[in-house]
Design a protein around this motif. Structure first.
Motif, PDB file in Angstrom:
ATOM      1  N   ALA A 193       0.825  -1.204   0.000  1.00  0.00           N
ATOM      2  CA  ALA A 193       0.000   0.000   0.000  1.00  0.00           C
ATOM      3  C   ALA A 193       0.860   1.256   0.000  1.00  0.00           C
ATOM      4  O   ALA A 193       0.556   2.236  -0.682  1.00  0.00           O
ATOM      5  CB  ALA A 193      -0.928   0.002   1.211  1.00  0.00           C
ATOM      6  N   GLN A 194       1.947   1.226   0.752  1.00  0.00           N
ATOM      7  CA  GLN A 194       2.848   2.379   0.787  1.00  0.00           C
ATOM      8  C   GLN A 194       3.422   2.664  -0.600  1.00  0.00           C
ATOM      9  O   GLN A 194       3.504   3.817  -1.040  1.00  0.00           O
ATOM     10  CB  GLN A 194       3.992   2.117   1.770  1.00  0.00           C
ATOM     11  N   GLN A 195       3.781   1.610  -1.325  1.00  0.00           N
ATOM     12  CA  GLN A 195       4.331   1.796  -2.666  1.00  0.00           C
ATOM     13  C   GLN A 195       3.279   2.340  -3.638  1.00  0.00           C
ATOM     14  O   GLN A 195       3.585   3.157  -4.515  1.00  0.00           O
ATOM     15  CB  GLN A 195       4.920   0.484  -3.185  1.00  0.00           C
ATOM     16  N   VAL A 196       2.026   1.897  -3.488  1.00  0.00           N
ATOM     17  CA  VAL A 196       0.947   2.445  -4.309  1.00  0.00           C
ATOM     18  C   VAL A 196       0.794   3.935  -4.033  1.00  0.00           C
ATOM     19  O   VAL A 196       0.686   4.752  -4.960  1.00  0.00           O
ATOM     20  CB  VAL A 196      -0.383   1.711  -4.026  1.00  0.00           C
ATOM     21  N   GLY A 247       2.881  10.580  -9.493  1.00  0.00           N
ATOM     22  CA  GLY A 247       2.362  10.532 -10.855  1.00  0.00           C
ATOM     23  C   GLY A 247       3.091   9.559 -11.752  1.00  0.00           C
ATOM     24  O   GLY A 247       3.008   9.666 -12.976  1.00  0.00           O
ATOM     25  N   ASP A 248       3.782   8.596 -11.167  1.00  0.00           N
ATOM     26  CA  ASP A 248       4.555   7.606 -11.938  1.00  0.00           C
ATOM     27  C   ASP A 248       3.628   6.437 -12.279  1.00  0.00           C
ATOM     28  O   ASP A 248       3.508   5.486 -11.506  1.00  0.00           O
ATOM     29  CB  ASP A 248       5.758   7.141 -11.111  1.00  0.00           C
ATOM     30  N   GLU A 249       2.967   6.500 -13.442  1.00  0.00           N
ATOM     31  CA  GLU A 249       1.955   5.496 -13.774  1.00  0.00           C
ATOM     32  C   GLU A 249       2.525   4.086 -13.938  1.00  0.00           C
ATOM     33  O   GLU A 249       1.907   3.120 -13.484  1.00  0.00           O
ATOM     34  CB  GLU A 249       1.165   5.924 -15.005  1.00  0.00           C
ATOM     35  N   PRO A 250       3.696   3.881 -14.582  1.00  0.00           N
ATOM     36  CA  PRO A 250       4.250   2.521 -14.639  1.00  0.00           C
ATOM     37  C   PRO A 250       4.519   1.955 -13.243  1.00  0.00           C
ATOM     38  O   PRO A 250       4.214   0.786 -12.972  1.00  0.00           O
ATOM     39  CB  PRO A 250       5.542   2.698 -15.443  1.00  0.00           C
ATOM     40  N   ALA A 251       5.086   2.781 -12.365  1.00  0.00           N
ATOM     41  CA  ALA A 251       5.337   2.311 -10.999  1.00  0.00           C
ATOM     42  C   ALA A 251       4.027   2.052 -10.277  1.00  0.00           C
ATOM     43  O   ALA A 251       3.926   1.108  -9.470  1.00  0.00           O
ATOM     44  CB  ALA A 251       6.171   3.343 -10.230  1.00  0.00           C
ATOM     45  N   LEU A 252       3.017   2.854 -10.563  1.00  0.00           N
ATOM     46  CA  LEU A 252       1.716   2.658  -9.923  1.00  0.00           C
ATOM     47  C   LEU A 252       1.101   1.336 -10.345  1.00  0.00           C
ATOM     48  O   LEU A 252       0.562   0.594  -9.516  1.00  0.00           O
ATOM     49  CB  LEU A 252       0.793   3.821 -10.276  1.00  0.00           C
ATOM     50  N   GLU A 253       1.173   1.016 -11.631  1.00  0.00           N
ATOM     51  CA  GLU A 253       0.632  -0.260 -12.088  1.00  0.00           C
ATOM     52  C   GLU A 253       1.367  -1.435 -11.452  1.00  0.00           C
ATOM     53  O   GLU A 253       0.753  -2.421 -11.031  1.00  0.00           O
ATOM     54  CB  GLU A 253       0.695  -0.342 -13.611  1.00  0.00           C
ATOM     55  N   ALA A 254       2.694  -1.336 -11.369  1.00  0.00           N
ATOM     56  CA  ALA A 254       3.472  -2.401 -10.735  1.00  0.00           C
ATOM     57  C   ALA A 254       3.100  -2.538  -9.265  1.00  0.00           C
ATOM     58  O   ALA A 254       2.977  -3.660  -8.736  1.00  0.00           O
ATOM     59  CB  ALA A 254       4.969  -2.105 -10.875  1.00  0.00           C
ATOM     60  N   ALA A 255       2.891  -1.408  -8.592  1.00  0.00           N
ATOM     61  CA  ALA A 255       2.529  -1.448  -7.177  1.00  0.00           C
ATOM     62  C   ALA A 255       1.137  -2.036  -6.982  1.00  0.00           C
ATOM     63  O   ALA A 255       0.888  -2.774  -6.019  1.00  0.00           O
ATOM     64  CB  ALA A 255       2.611  -0.043  -6.586  1.00  0.00           C
ATOM     65  N   LEU A 256       0.221  -1.719  -7.903  1.00  0.00           N
ATOM     66  CA  LEU A 256      -1.117  -2.298  -7.812  1.00  0.00           C
ATOM     67  C   LEU A 256      -1.093  -3.812  -8.025  1.00  0.00           C
ATOM     68  O   LEU A 256      -1.818  -4.560  -7.368  1.00  0.00           O
ATOM     69  CB  LEU A 256      -2.045  -1.634  -8.833  1.00  0.00           C
ATOM     70  N   ALA A 279      -9.306  -1.233  -0.267  1.00  0.00           N
ATOM     71  CA  ALA A 279     -10.194  -0.464  -1.133  1.00  0.00           C
ATOM     72  C   ALA A 279      -9.853   1.021  -1.097  1.00  0.00           C
ATOM     73  O   ALA A 279      -9.910   1.711  -2.121  1.00  0.00           O
ATOM     74  CB  ALA A 279     -11.650  -0.681  -0.719  1.00  0.00           C
ATOM     75  N   CYS A 280      -9.465   1.528   0.074  1.00  0.00           N
ATOM     76  CA  CYS A 280      -9.084   2.944   0.192  1.00  0.00           C
ATOM     77  C   CYS A 280      -7.825   3.233  -0.612  1.00  0.00           C
ATOM     78  O   CYS A 280      -7.723   4.269  -1.294  1.00  0.00           O
ATOM     79  CB  CYS A 280      -8.869   3.311   1.653  1.00  0.00           C
ATOM     80  N   VAL A 281      -6.860   2.329  -0.545  1.00  0.00           N
ATOM     81  CA  VAL A 281      -5.609   2.528  -1.279  1.00  0.00           C
ATOM     82  C   VAL A 281      -5.858   2.492  -2.778  1.00  0.00           C
ATOM     83  O   VAL A 281      -5.351   3.334  -3.536  1.00  0.00           O
ATOM     84  CB  VAL A 281      -4.579   1.452  -0.870  1.00  0.00           C
ATOM     85  N   VAL A 282      -6.654   1.533  -3.233  1.00  0.00           N
ATOM     86  CA  VAL A 282      -6.952   1.424  -4.663  1.00  0.00           C
ATOM     87  C   VAL A 282      -7.740   2.638  -5.136  1.00  0.00           C
ATOM     88  O   VAL A 282      -7.485   3.190  -6.212  1.00  0.00           O
ATOM     89  CB  VAL A 282      -7.720   0.121  -4.952  1.00  0.00           C
ATOM     90  N   ALA A 283      -8.705   3.098  -4.321  1.00  0.00           N
ATOM     91  CA  ALA A 283      -9.495   4.269  -4.700  1.00  0.00           C
ATOM     92  C   ALA A 283      -8.609   5.497  -4.845  1.00  0.00           C
ATOM     93  O   ALA A 283      -8.796   6.312  -5.761  1.00  0.00           O
ATOM     94  CB  ALA A 283     -10.588   4.523  -3.658  1.00  0.00           C
ATOM     95  N   ASP A 284      -7.621   5.627  -3.971  1.00  0.00           N
ATOM     96  CA  ASP A 284      -6.693   6.754  -4.060  1.00  0.00           C
ATOM     97  C   ASP A 284      -5.925   6.717  -5.374  1.00  0.00           C
ATOM     98  O   ASP A 284      -5.748   7.736  -6.042  1.00  0.00           O
ATOM     99  CB  ASP A 284      -5.728   6.709  -2.875  1.00  0.00           C
ATOM    100  N   ALA A 334     -11.320   7.498   2.013  1.00  0.00           N
ATOM    101  CA  ALA A 334     -12.251   7.080   0.968  1.00  0.00           C
ATOM    102  C   ALA A 334     -13.058   8.272   0.451  1.00  0.00           C
ATOM    103  O   ALA A 334     -13.262   8.429  -0.759  1.00  0.00           O
ATOM    104  CB  ALA A 334     -13.185   5.998   1.504  1.00  0.00           C
ATOM    105  N   LEU A 335     -13.495   9.122   1.353  1.00  0.00           N
ATOM    106  CA  LEU A 335     -14.242  10.315   0.947  1.00  0.00           C
ATOM    107  C   LEU A 335     -13.368  11.252   0.119  1.00  0.00           C
ATOM    108  O   LEU A 335     -13.844  11.894  -0.828  1.00  0.00           O
ATOM    109  CB  LEU A 335     -14.763  11.040   2.184  1.00  0.00           C
ATOM    110  N   GLY A 336     -12.097  11.328   0.474  1.00  0.00           N
ATOM    111  CA  GLY A 336     -11.192  12.165  -0.299  1.00  0.00           C
ATOM    112  C   GLY A 336     -11.072  11.700  -1.738  1.00  0.00           C
ATOM    113  O   GLY A 336     -11.074  12.514  -2.675  1.00  0.00           O
TER     114      GLY A 336
END
Length: 224
Positions: free
Chosen positions: A85-88, A95-104, A130-135, A162-164
């Motif tokens: 979750a920390q890496q996500v 804003g590093d989308e490749p790193a975000l996909e790898a973290a997901l 769910a909160c981490v993925v929503a972020d 989650a609200l954020g």
């Protein structure tokens, strides 16, 4: 008895450090993280050591030192969820989308380990995931925060996160819903001060004043 008292002191140091970091007292937070690590070394306790490293990562993340937070990733099996979750969060914040996909991917495919009853991090459950993925999703301009809101408990920091994410996805499409989410987030902060959640409120206020994004949203492959 001595070992149990030392272990209890280590986890108490972690809890005090987490509270200090989330309320903006980084100096105290780092001291408590060092204490927790020293207790872990004394006991040769890998779980407590990983918990202490996770506190280092959280302090760095809350302070905006994202490279340091990334370097402090935790590898203990019982902490895989929190580490992933920390890496996500770091990848999303930069804003590093490749790193975000790898973290997901890493978050989705993390090993399943039994929840341990320790005074450190609570089990990384469905609501927190769910909160981490929503972020991550709102930063990619993909809706997906309503499930996180539904899974969280009112008046908790998790509900605030989650609200954020929900408010950020609705900011230009439903101003009334965005305002209601912000009001609830502020009410949560009144009950549970949190520098990180307060930063999210500020981030959403900046989004409200910014022009809408016109690029096409996409779904990252890391979600399957």
């Amino acid at each position: 008895m001595h070992c149990e008292l030392t272990r209890a002191a280590g986890y108490l140091s972690f809890c005090l450090g987490y509270l200090a970091a989330d309320t903006g007292d980084d100096t105290s937070a780092r001291r408590f993280a060092t204490l927790a690590a020293q207790y872990a070394d004394h006991l040769d306790d890998r779980l407590l050591a990983g918990t202490a490293h996770s506190l280092d990562a959280f302090v760095a993340f809350a302070d905006g030192r994202l490279d340091a937070a990334r370097a402090a990733a935790v590898r203990h099996p019982a902490l895989h969820g929190w580490a992933a979750a920390q890496q996500v969060q770091i990848a999303a914040a930069t804003g590093d989308e490749p790193a975000l996909e790898a973290a997901l991917f890493a978050l989705r495919d993390r090993p399943s380990v039994p929840a341990l009853r320790t005074p450190g991090w609570p089990p990384f459950d469905e609501a927190r995931e769910a909160c981490v993925v929503a972020d991550a999703m709102w930063r990619l301009r993909v809706p997906g925060a309503r499930r996180a809101v539904a899974l969280t408990t009112p008046d908790t920091l998790e509900r605030g996160w989650a609200l954020g994410s929900l408010a950020a996805t609705l900011v230009h499409d439903d101003p009334a819903a965005t305002g209601a989410a912000l009001d609830e987030m502020v009410a949560i902060l009144d009950l549970r001060p949190s520098r990180v959640l307060a930063g999210r409120v500020h981030e959403i206020l900046l989004l409200i004043s910014a022009p809408p994004l016109t690029s096409t949203p996409r779904r990252p492959t890391g979600l399957g």
